[in-house]
Design a protein around this motif. Structure first.
Motif, PDB file in Angstrom:
ATOM      1  N   ASN A  15       0.740  -1.030   0.000  1.00  0.00           N
ATOM      2  CA  ASN A  15       0.000   0.000   0.000  1.00  0.00           C
ATOM      3  C   ASN A  15       0.863   1.201   0.000  1.00  0.00           C
ATOM      4  OD1 ASN A  15       0.189  -1.471   2.544  1.00  0.00           O
ATOM      5  ND2 ASN A  15      -1.956  -1.107   2.770  1.00  0.00           N
ATOM      6  N   SER A  16       1.766   1.884  -0.289  1.00  0.00           N
ATOM      7  CA  SER A  16       2.654   2.863   0.239  1.00  0.00           C
ATOM      8  C   SER A  16       1.919   4.189   0.249  1.00  0.00           C
ATOM      9  CB  SER A  16       3.888   2.941  -0.620  1.00  0.00           C
ATOM     10  OG  SER A  16       4.924   3.560   0.026  1.00  0.00           O
ATOM     11  N   ARG A  17       1.025   4.306   1.175  1.00  0.00           N
ATOM     12  CA  ARG A  17       0.323   5.567   1.343  1.00  0.00           C
ATOM     13  C   ARG A  17       1.009   6.352   2.429  1.00  0.00           C
ATOM     14  NH1 ARG A  17      -6.048   4.154   1.464  1.00  0.00           N
ATOM     15  NH2 ARG A  17      -6.214   3.204  -0.567  1.00  0.00           N
ATOM     16  N   CYS A  18       0.514   7.567   2.704  1.00  0.00           N
ATOM     17  CA  CYS A  18       1.241   8.278   3.726  1.00  0.00           C
ATOM     18  C   CYS A  18       0.543   9.449   4.336  1.00  0.00           C
ATOM     19  CB  CYS A  18       2.518   8.735   3.165  1.00  0.00           C
ATOM     20  SG  CYS A  18       2.274  10.318   2.524  1.00  0.00           S
ATOM     21  N   PHE A  19       1.402  10.358   4.839  1.00  0.00           N
ATOM     22  CA  PHE A  19       1.001  11.269   5.872  1.00  0.00           C
ATOM     23  C   PHE A  19       1.276  12.714   5.601  1.00  0.00           C
ATOM     24  CE2 PHE A  19       2.645   7.384   6.861  1.00  0.00           C
ATOM     25  CZ  PHE A  19       1.716   6.840   7.691  1.00  0.00           C
ATOM     26  N   TYR A  32       0.968  10.049  -0.912  1.00  0.00           N
ATOM     27  CA  TYR A  32       1.981   9.017  -0.936  1.00  0.00           C
ATOM     28  C   TYR A  32       3.105   9.332   0.037  1.00  0.00           C
ATOM     29  CZ  TYR A  32      -0.350   7.260  -5.086  1.00  0.00           C
ATOM     30  OH  TYR A  32      -1.278   6.747  -5.943  1.00  0.00           O
ATOM     31  N   ALA A  33       3.573   8.301   0.719  1.00  0.00           N
ATOM     32  CA  ALA A  33       4.558   8.473   1.790  1.00  0.00           C
ATOM     33  C   ALA A  33       5.841   9.117   1.307  1.00  0.00           C
ATOM     34  CB  ALA A  33       4.844   7.135   2.449  1.00  0.00           C
ATOM     35  N   ASP A  34       6.365   8.691   0.171  1.00  0.00           N
ATOM     36  CA  ASP A  34       7.644   9.232  -0.272  1.00  0.00           C
ATOM     37  C   ASP A  34       7.526  10.709  -0.635  1.00  0.00           C
ATOM     38  OD1 ASP A  34       6.062   8.731  -2.459  1.00  0.00           O
ATOM     39  OD2 ASP A  34       7.666   7.899  -3.703  1.00  0.00           O
ATOM     40  N   PRO A  73      18.095   8.717  -2.191  1.00  0.00           N
ATOM     41  CA  PRO A  73      16.771   8.142  -1.996  1.00  0.00           C
ATOM     42  C   PRO A  73      16.744   7.302  -0.718  1.00  0.00           C
ATOM     43  CG  PRO A  73      17.988   6.809  -3.548  1.00  0.00           C
ATOM     44  CD  PRO A  73      18.867   7.993  -3.224  1.00  0.00           C
ATOM     45  N   LYS A  74      15.550   6.974  -0.277  1.00  0.00           N
ATOM     46  CA  LYS A  74      15.398   6.122   0.900  1.00  0.00           C
ATOM     47  C   LYS A  74      15.054   4.712   0.432  1.00  0.00           C
ATOM     48  CE  LYS A  74      14.330   9.534   4.432  1.00  0.00           C
ATOM     49  NZ  LYS A  74      14.897  10.691   3.726  1.00  0.00           N
ATOM     50  N   ASN A  75      15.991   3.808   0.665  1.00  0.00           N
ATOM     51  CA  ASN A  75      15.787   2.412   0.281  1.00  0.00           C
ATOM     52  C   ASN A  75      16.629   1.547   1.215  1.00  0.00           C
ATOM     53  OD1 ASN A  75      18.499   2.484  -0.759  1.00  0.00           O
ATOM     54  ND2 ASN A  75      17.703   3.383  -2.653  1.00  0.00           N
ATOM     55  N   PRO A 119       7.985   9.676  12.118  1.00  0.00           N
ATOM     56  CA  PRO A 119       7.679   8.453  11.370  1.00  0.00           C
ATOM     57  C   PRO A 119       6.658   8.681  10.268  1.00  0.00           C
ATOM     58  CG  PRO A 119       6.433   8.479  13.403  1.00  0.00           C
ATOM     59  CD  PRO A 119       7.272   9.727  13.409  1.00  0.00           C
ATOM     60  N   ALA A 120       6.671   7.816   9.284  1.00  0.00           N
ATOM     61  CA  ALA A 120       5.653   7.852   8.241  1.00  0.00           C
ATOM     62  C   ALA A 120       4.287   7.492   8.804  1.00  0.00           C
ATOM     63  CB  ALA A 120       6.028   6.897   7.105  1.00  0.00           C
ATOM     64  N   ASP A 121       4.281   6.631   9.816  1.00  0.00           N
ATOM     65  CA  ASP A 121       3.027   6.274  10.488  1.00  0.00           C
ATOM     66  C   ASP A 121       3.293   6.193  11.985  1.00  0.00           C
ATOM     67  OD1 ASP A 121       0.690   5.090  11.491  1.00  0.00           O
ATOM     68  OD2 ASP A 121       0.335   3.969   9.673  1.00  0.00           O
ATOM     69  N   THR A 122       3.688   5.037  12.479  1.00  0.00           N
ATOM     70  CA  THR A 122       3.991   4.889  13.904  1.00  0.00           C
ATOM     71  C   THR A 122       5.507   4.809  14.098  1.00  0.00           C
ATOM     72  OG1 THR A 122       3.772   2.483  13.737  1.00  0.00           O
ATOM     73  CG2 THR A 122       1.801   3.723  14.350  1.00  0.00           C
ATOM     74  N   PRO A 123       6.018   5.178  15.276  1.00  0.00           N
ATOM     75  CA  PRO A 123       7.470   5.206  15.475  1.00  0.00           C
ATOM     76  C   PRO A 123       8.111   3.828  15.460  1.00  0.00           C
ATOM     77  CG  PRO A 123       6.344   5.544  17.557  1.00  0.00           C
ATOM     78  CD  PRO A 123       5.291   5.599  16.495  1.00  0.00           C
ATOM     79  N   ILE A 124       7.298   2.822  15.735  1.00  0.00           N
ATOM     80  CA  ILE A 124       7.769   1.437  15.681  1.00  0.00           C
ATOM     81  C   ILE A 124       6.908   0.672  14.696  1.00  0.00           C
ATOM     82  CG2 ILE A 124       7.735  -0.730  17.020  1.00  0.00           C
ATOM     83  CD1 ILE A 124       8.933   0.880  19.346  1.00  0.00           C
ATOM     84  N   CYS A 125       7.551  -0.143  13.894  1.00  0.00           N
ATOM     85  CA  CYS A 125       6.854  -0.936  12.885  1.00  0.00           C
ATOM     86  C   CYS A 125       7.324  -2.383  12.994  1.00  0.00           C
ATOM     87  CB  CYS A 125       7.142  -0.387  11.486  1.00  0.00           C
ATOM     88  SG  CYS A 125       6.479  -1.376  10.125  1.00  0.00           S
ATOM     89  N   PHE A 126       6.393  -3.288  13.190  1.00  0.00           N
ATOM     90  CA  PHE A 126       6.734  -4.712  13.261  1.00  0.00           C
ATOM     91  C   PHE A 126       6.949  -5.229  11.839  1.00  0.00           C
ATOM     92  CE2 PHE A 126       3.776  -3.915  16.859  1.00  0.00           C
ATOM     93  CZ  PHE A 126       4.673  -4.119  17.901  1.00  0.00           C
TER      94      PHE A 126
END
Length: 225
Positions: A15-19, A32-34, A73-75, A119-126
């Motif tokens: 899904n790479s949606r964002c904030f 989009y997040a990027d 870029p971020k990868n 963070p793009a969403d939450t500070p921790i991502c599992f």
């Protein structure tokens, strides 16, 4: 520009949606997040000046990868990978209560340095399931509780409560897309209520909890007391 000392020391030892920015700091699912992250990057002079004050700025993406904010870029190649550094960094995460750089909702102190995190969403991502444990920060584990898995109807993402962090409380944290795909492969209607979605784990059918951005915000406020 010199690297943060915490990062230099730990790198050497080893899904790479964002904030959008908002008062709640929760995602805008229609962007989009990027693109959002790129728009948040400041002039290089800002990072140079703050680096002299030992302030550093980081971004956590939707896969739970950690980056210096101005890196492009971020990868996977440009993400920070030292397991020792990541464990230290994520274990010290807390809400930003310093009264400055409030657009960075979280901080991770490191001695005399201050690391600000957006963070793009939450500070921790599992991002992994090892046995019956969820993993974040490459090596930090916590129990996976199947009956606590949530689906957010606004972001269309999966979340699971953080239950082993001393500073962030019992808040919902993002499940990365590649792990979510694995979990969603077992989605099926609940036997008692076919209109509800369930998923199988260890041959047991669990109900999938539904949540929303507003509910997540309320839960976070309650967790923070």
């Amino acid at each position: 520009r010199k690297q943060p000392a915490c990062l230099r020391v730990r790198s050497a030892k080893i899904n790479s949606r964002c904030f959008s920015s908002s008062s709640s700091h929760l995602p805008d699912p229609f962007k989009y997040a990027d693109e959002i992250q790129k728009s948040q990057i400041k002039e290089e002079a800002f990072y140079d000046a703050e680096g002299d004050k030992r302030n550093y700025f980081y971004h956590v993406d939707l896969q739970g990868r950690l980056f210096l904010e101005n890196i492009l870029p971020k990868n996977i190649a440009t993400s920070l990978k030292s397991e020792k550094f990541l464990k230290f960094f994520f274990s010290r995460l807390r809400r930003n209560d310093l009264g400055k750089f409030t657009e960075y909702e979280y901080i991770s102190p490191c001695g005399k340095e201050m690391n600000f995190v957006r963070p793009a969403d939450t500070p921790i991502c599992f991002n992994e399931l090892r046995g019956d444990d969820l993993v974040y920060g490459e090596v930090i584990r916590q129990p996976f509780i199947p009956e606590s898995l949530h689906f957010c109807v606004d972001t269309e993402r999966l979340y699971h409560p953080l239950n082993s962090h001393k500073r962030l409380g019992n808040v919902l944290c993002l499940v990365s897309s590649h792990l979510a795909i694995k979990l969603s492969a077992t989605f099926e209607p609940m036997e008692e209520s076919p209109s509800e979605i369930g998923f199988r784990y260890n041959e047991i059918l669990y109900a999938l909890n539904m949540t929303s951005i507003n509910e997540r915000q309320k839960e976070r406020e309650e967790a923070e007391g």
